[in-house]
Structures are given as C-alpha cells and as structure tokens.
Design a protein around this motif. Sequence first.
Motif, PDB file in Angstrom:
ATOM      1  N   LEU A  67       2.148  66.376  51.778  1.00  0.00           N
ATOM      2  CA  LEU A  67       1.512  65.839  53.200  1.00  0.00           C
ATOM      3  C   LEU A  67       2.141  66.482  54.170  1.00  0.00           C
ATOM      4  O   LEU A  67       3.368  66.966  54.011  1.00  0.00           O
ATOM      5  CB  LEU A  67       2.011  64.421  53.436  1.00  0.00           C
ATOM      6  CG  LEU A  67       1.263  63.139  52.233  1.00  0.00           C
ATOM      7  CD1 LEU A  67       1.810  62.186  52.575  1.00  0.00           C
ATOM      8  CD2 LEU A  67      -0.341  63.261  52.607  1.00  0.00           C
ATOM      9  N   PRO A  68       1.631  66.710  55.514  1.00  0.00           N
ATOM     10  CA  PRO A  68       0.053  66.366  55.663  1.00  0.00           C
ATOM     11  C   PRO A  68      -0.652  67.067  54.986  1.00  0.00           C
ATOM     12  O   PRO A  68      -0.526  68.339  54.658  1.00  0.00           O
ATOM     13  CB  PRO A  68       0.297  66.496  57.077  1.00  0.00           C
ATOM     14  CG  PRO A  68       1.121  67.677  57.512  1.00  0.00           C
ATOM     15  CD  PRO A  68       2.353  67.454  56.302  1.00  0.00           C
ATOM     16  N   ILE A  69      -2.050  66.928  54.824  1.00  0.00           N
ATOM     17  CA  ILE A  69      -3.054  67.603  54.205  1.00  0.00           C
ATOM     18  C   ILE A  69      -3.709  68.605  55.226  1.00  0.00           C
ATOM     19  O   ILE A  69      -3.563  68.502  56.595  1.00  0.00           O
ATOM     20  CB  ILE A  69      -4.201  66.695  53.803  1.00  0.00           C
ATOM     21  CG1 ILE A  69      -4.921  65.715  54.504  1.00  0.00           C
ATOM     22  CG2 ILE A  69      -3.449  65.921  52.443  1.00  0.00           C
ATOM     23  CD1 ILE A  69      -6.117  64.834  54.123  1.00  0.00           C
TER      24      ILE A  69
ATOM     25  N   MET B  20      -8.942  67.360  55.069  1.00  0.00           N
ATOM     26  CA  MET B  20      -9.149  66.202  55.770  1.00  0.00           C
ATOM     27  C   MET B  20     -10.581  66.040  55.999  1.00  0.00           C
ATOM     28  O   MET B  20     -11.060  64.959  55.863  1.00  0.00           O
ATOM     29  CB  MET B  20      -8.440  66.397  57.308  1.00  0.00           C
ATOM     30  CG  MET B  20      -8.386  65.166  58.193  1.00  0.00           C
ATOM     31  SD  MET B  20      -7.838  63.395  57.404  1.00  0.00           S
ATOM     32  CE  MET B  20      -6.277  63.785  57.831  1.00  0.00           C
ATOM     33  N   SER B  21     -11.282  66.871  56.238  1.00  0.00           N
ATOM     34  CA  SER B  21     -12.758  66.862  56.596  1.00  0.00           C
ATOM     35  C   SER B  21     -13.463  66.555  55.229  1.00  0.00           C
ATOM     36  O   SER B  21     -14.309  65.611  55.097  1.00  0.00           O
ATOM     37  CB  SER B  21     -13.565  68.067  57.301  1.00  0.00           C
ATOM     38  OG  SER B  21     -13.519  69.057  56.262  1.00  0.00           O
TER      39      SER B  21
ATOM     40  N   MET C  26      -4.397  64.822  44.164  1.00  0.00           N
ATOM     41  CA  MET C  26      -2.933  64.183  44.323  1.00  0.00           C
ATOM     42  C   MET C  26      -2.888  64.140  45.904  1.00  0.00           C
ATOM     43  O   MET C  26      -2.497  62.874  46.287  1.00  0.00           O
ATOM     44  CB  MET C  26      -2.128  64.974  43.702  1.00  0.00           C
ATOM     45  CG  MET C  26      -0.620  64.289  43.788  1.00  0.00           C
ATOM     46  SD  MET C  26       0.657  65.026  42.972  1.00  0.00           S
ATOM     47  CE  MET C  26       1.065  66.355  44.072  1.00  0.00           C
ATOM     48  N   GLN C  27      -2.995  65.175  46.557  1.00  0.00           N
ATOM     49  CA  GLN C  27      -2.906  65.044  47.835  1.00  0.00           C
ATOM     50  C   GLN C  27      -3.787  63.981  48.743  1.00  0.00           C
ATOM     51  O   GLN C  27      -3.151  63.136  49.656  1.00  0.00           O
ATOM     52  CB  GLN C  27      -3.026  66.355  48.743  1.00  0.00           C
ATOM     53  CG  GLN C  27      -2.021  67.524  48.322  1.00  0.00           C
ATOM     54  CD  GLN C  27      -2.467  68.800  49.244  1.00  0.00           C
ATOM     55  OE1 GLN C  27      -3.424  69.668  49.005  1.00  0.00           O
ATOM     56  NE2 GLN C  27      -1.855  69.019  50.242  1.00  0.00           N
ATOM     57  N   LEU C  28      -5.049  63.886  48.430  1.00  0.00           N
ATOM     58  CA  LEU C  28      -5.897  63.038  48.950  1.00  0.00           C
ATOM     59  C   LEU C  28      -5.448  61.689  48.450  1.00  0.00           C
ATOM     60  O   LEU C  28      -5.661  60.702  49.337  1.00  0.00           O
ATOM     61  CB  LEU C  28      -7.235  63.250  48.143  1.00  0.00           C
ATOM     62  CG  LEU C  28      -8.207  64.593  48.663  1.00  0.00           C
ATOM     63  CD1 LEU C  28      -9.124  64.783  48.109  1.00  0.00           C
ATOM     64  CD2 LEU C  28      -8.395  64.544  50.277  1.00  0.00           C
TER      65      LEU C  28
ATOM     66  N   GLN D  33      -1.175  56.747  52.408  1.00  0.00           N
ATOM     67  CA  GLN D  33      -0.428  56.474  53.845  1.00  0.00           C
ATOM     68  C   GLN D  33      -1.199  56.157  54.874  1.00  0.00           C
ATOM     69  O   GLN D  33      -0.759  55.335  55.566  1.00  0.00           O
ATOM     70  CB  GLN D  33       0.006  58.194  54.050  1.00  0.00           C
ATOM     71  CG  GLN D  33       0.882  58.209  55.237  1.00  0.00           C
ATOM     72  CD  GLN D  33       1.201  59.766  55.458  1.00  0.00           C
ATOM     73  OE1 GLN D  33       0.378  60.628  55.385  1.00  0.00           O
ATOM     74  NE2 GLN D  33       2.549  60.389  55.644  1.00  0.00           N
ATOM     75  N   GLU D  34      -2.769  56.408  54.662  1.00  0.00           N
ATOM     76  CA  GLU D  34      -3.417  55.603  55.736  1.00  0.00           C
ATOM     77  C   GLU D  34      -3.824  54.092  55.447  1.00  0.00           C
ATOM     78  O   GLU D  34      -4.335  53.479  56.366  1.00  0.00           O
ATOM     79  CB  GLU D  34      -4.741  56.175  55.685  1.00  0.00           C
ATOM     80  CG  GLU D  34      -4.521  57.750  56.069  1.00  0.00           C
ATOM     81  CD  GLU D  34      -4.199  58.089  57.589  1.00  0.00           C
ATOM     82  OE1 GLU D  34      -5.028  57.476  58.488  1.00  0.00           O
ATOM     83  OE2 GLU D  34      -3.229  58.669  57.705  1.00  0.00           O
ATOM     84  N   GLY D  35      -3.391  53.699  54.257  1.00  0.00           N
ATOM     85  CA  GLY D  35      -3.572  52.183  54.028  1.00  0.00           C
ATOM     86  C   GLY D  35      -5.161  52.276  53.681  1.00  0.00           C
ATOM     87  O   GLY D  35      -5.776  51.074  53.703  1.00  0.00           O
TER      88      GLY D  35
END
Length: 152
Positions: free
Chosen positions: A24-26, A31-32, A55-57, A63-65
């Motif tokens: 992170l961050p991605i 992100m898109s 895994m990143q997603l 993290q975003e809940g």
Amino acid sequence: MIIHGIMEIPAHLKREDTIDRKVLPISDSLMSSYKEFAAKKDFNILKNYGPFEIMQLYFHADQEGDYETKYALYSKNGGQPPEEQYIQEMKEAKMALSEALRGYEFASLYHPDDDPEKVIGIQLHYNDRPNAPVFQIVQDDGFWKVQFLPLQ
C-alpha cells in the motif's frame, strides 16, 4: 535487510520470485480497476493482474472498510461464511489488516515444496522480524483469488 540500497534476498529465494514493491498505497491504475471491480464484482476486470496485485487489492479493501469488495476477492471454494455474516464479523472485529504490513520490506512468490512452478501465496518479508507469513492465494477459473483467511 537493506545494505546500501540493495535488497538482500535470502538464499532460498529465486530472484525472479522477488517482488520489491510496497503493498500500500496502490497505484492509480490498480485503483481504477479496484473501483470498477468494487462496482461490478466481475473478475474479468482483474484478469491481467497477478497474485501480488490481488493481494494489494485485498489490503486496500480492508483499509477502506470495503468488506463487500474484500469478500468478493475470495475464491468461493474456501468455506467462507455467508457474505452478510462475514461483513458483520469484520465490522465487529475492528482489526486493521494493515498492521500486518508494519516493518514490511518486500514480498516473494511462494511455491509448495512438491511443485516449484505453482504459486500458492505471497510471502511477506520484514526488516524487524524473522517470521515471513504467507498470504494464501489460489488460481481459480484462470483468475487469481484470495484464499479465505489468507494470513493464518
């Protein structure tokens, strides 16, 4: 351990298995794809991504809940609870998955002993502790998906 900016790769790791990137961050492009996947829950959106990006997603969704998207990233053969129950448990747990990234240095593809070509996870390597947990991932219908409870 980093020496003069060069990553020291443990002897048992093959260089081509090593992923020297932050979890992170991605990236903007990831992100898109994340936003599109979150909206449609269609794995075709993620078909060009490898295990590390999936895994990143997963970490990003946590993290975003965004537990619906996190749940959608699971392989459906892992014995996970029904989605509503999962989301409820996640909300109550209040456990930040990103804690697992503290001291993270790099990752490597993880192979089973009996099949060096097969990837069954991403191993996380740390600068401050020796244990390198494996984030379990599976190829399912040609897509990389997260095993239920990937970090055990």
